[in-house]
Write an enzyme that holds these catalytic residues in place. Sequence first.
Site, PDB file in Angstrom:
ATOM      1  CE1 TYR A 296      -3.140  -2.908   0.228  1.00  0.00           C
ATOM      2  CE2 TYR A 296      -3.540  -2.561   2.494  1.00  0.00           C
ATOM      3  CZ  TYR A 296      -3.554  -3.222   1.448  1.00  0.00           C
ATOM      4  OH  TYR A 296      -4.647  -4.409   1.326  1.00  0.00           O
ATOM      5  CD  GLU A 371     -23.641  -3.892  18.446  1.00  0.00           C
ATOM      6  OE1 GLU A 371     -24.674  -3.771  19.451  1.00  0.00           O
ATOM      7  OE2 GLU A 371     -23.795  -4.649  17.524  1.00  0.00           O
TER       8      GLU A 371
END
Length: 391
Positions: A296, A371
Amino acid sequence: MQTVNTLIESVKNEVIGWRRHIHQYPDLTFNEQKTANYIYEQLEKIEGLQLSRPTPTSVTAYLAGAQSGKTIALRGDIDALPITECSGETFSSTNTGVMHACGHDAHAAMLLGAAKVLAQLKAQIKGNVLFIFQPAEEVPPGGAKELVEKGVLDNVDMIFGLHVFPNIETGKISLKRRVFSASSDNFDITIKGVGGHGSMPQNCIDPITIGAEVVSALQQIVARNLDPLHAPVLTVATFQAGDSYNVIPTTAHLAGTLRTHNKDVRQKVPQLMERIVAGITQAHGADYEFKWTTGYTIGDNAEETCDIAQQVITNVVGEDNLIIASAPMFGSEDFSSYQEKVPGCFLFMGSGNKAKGTTVGLHNAKFILDEDVLDIGVKMHVGFVQQLLIS
Ligand code: NI
């Protein structure tokens, strides 16, 4: 604003449900067939999106606004890791040995939520939104590069991406202006000596002693050959040779990684390394093979997209929860492939909550997601579009 907030609130539970489903059925890099199909099925239920599968395991959704304008891409990665889950969650992975331990399940779900909200705001959008559900973030050459090569960004003006990060407190979002992640390239060095009996080194060319010299000498590149302000990380992570007490092996294999935030350094190091390997092996009468594998590229948040991101963060979580990071990470992220093509910004969203036990690091078998970050993620994605395409 009220309408948008109501819409975001209305998808909150659905986003949690999507995330848990994707978490329960994780797919490894470049093998995200089931996950991509699931995402496609959810997007099909949303009116006004044009869906496409540029590669077998990717999904894009295009939302054309009521009026013309710029096209903004929003990216979520979808692949999981070869880790056996030990989180204890009720919706733990059912695919043994595979786990969403980098939060890509959350990234996909947040983006689905944003797609559902923004599709309902179509009439107000001046421009277009492209939702990119990207496979294969975890293993080079990566899914982003492939999608760029397929032309996914051809008519895109700007791109934004989000990553959950348990080392930052939930509710905070970190922005690093300009370079935020390192390039990551890998190398393989084989030292070819002459093997023989361990008691008769005079008849051999020992690749182990030569290899040991190479390992130490390579650090001279970091310490002596490069500008200390741009020092890279050069790690020899593998040294394999021999398997007996009394045999000098024929070859030694070294492998490792180069991480840097500087393009010149990235270009220079392979030659400097090969010069050292060639010199040391030659000095001892050995031979070598040197192999470089490009990974990358350097992640670089374009200034204009940082300005927008900073405004959106302030709108979503407030100025007190905006972290301006001072240093880039030595980790890498294939979001950088998009940034080579169009201006883009990648942000880290805190998901660490000590009370909930969600501060275990990414890529750990005990990683648990807070969450609460999902709703913030949806707000951020919607926020980019509001900031740029809704007045
Ligand atoms: Ni990740």
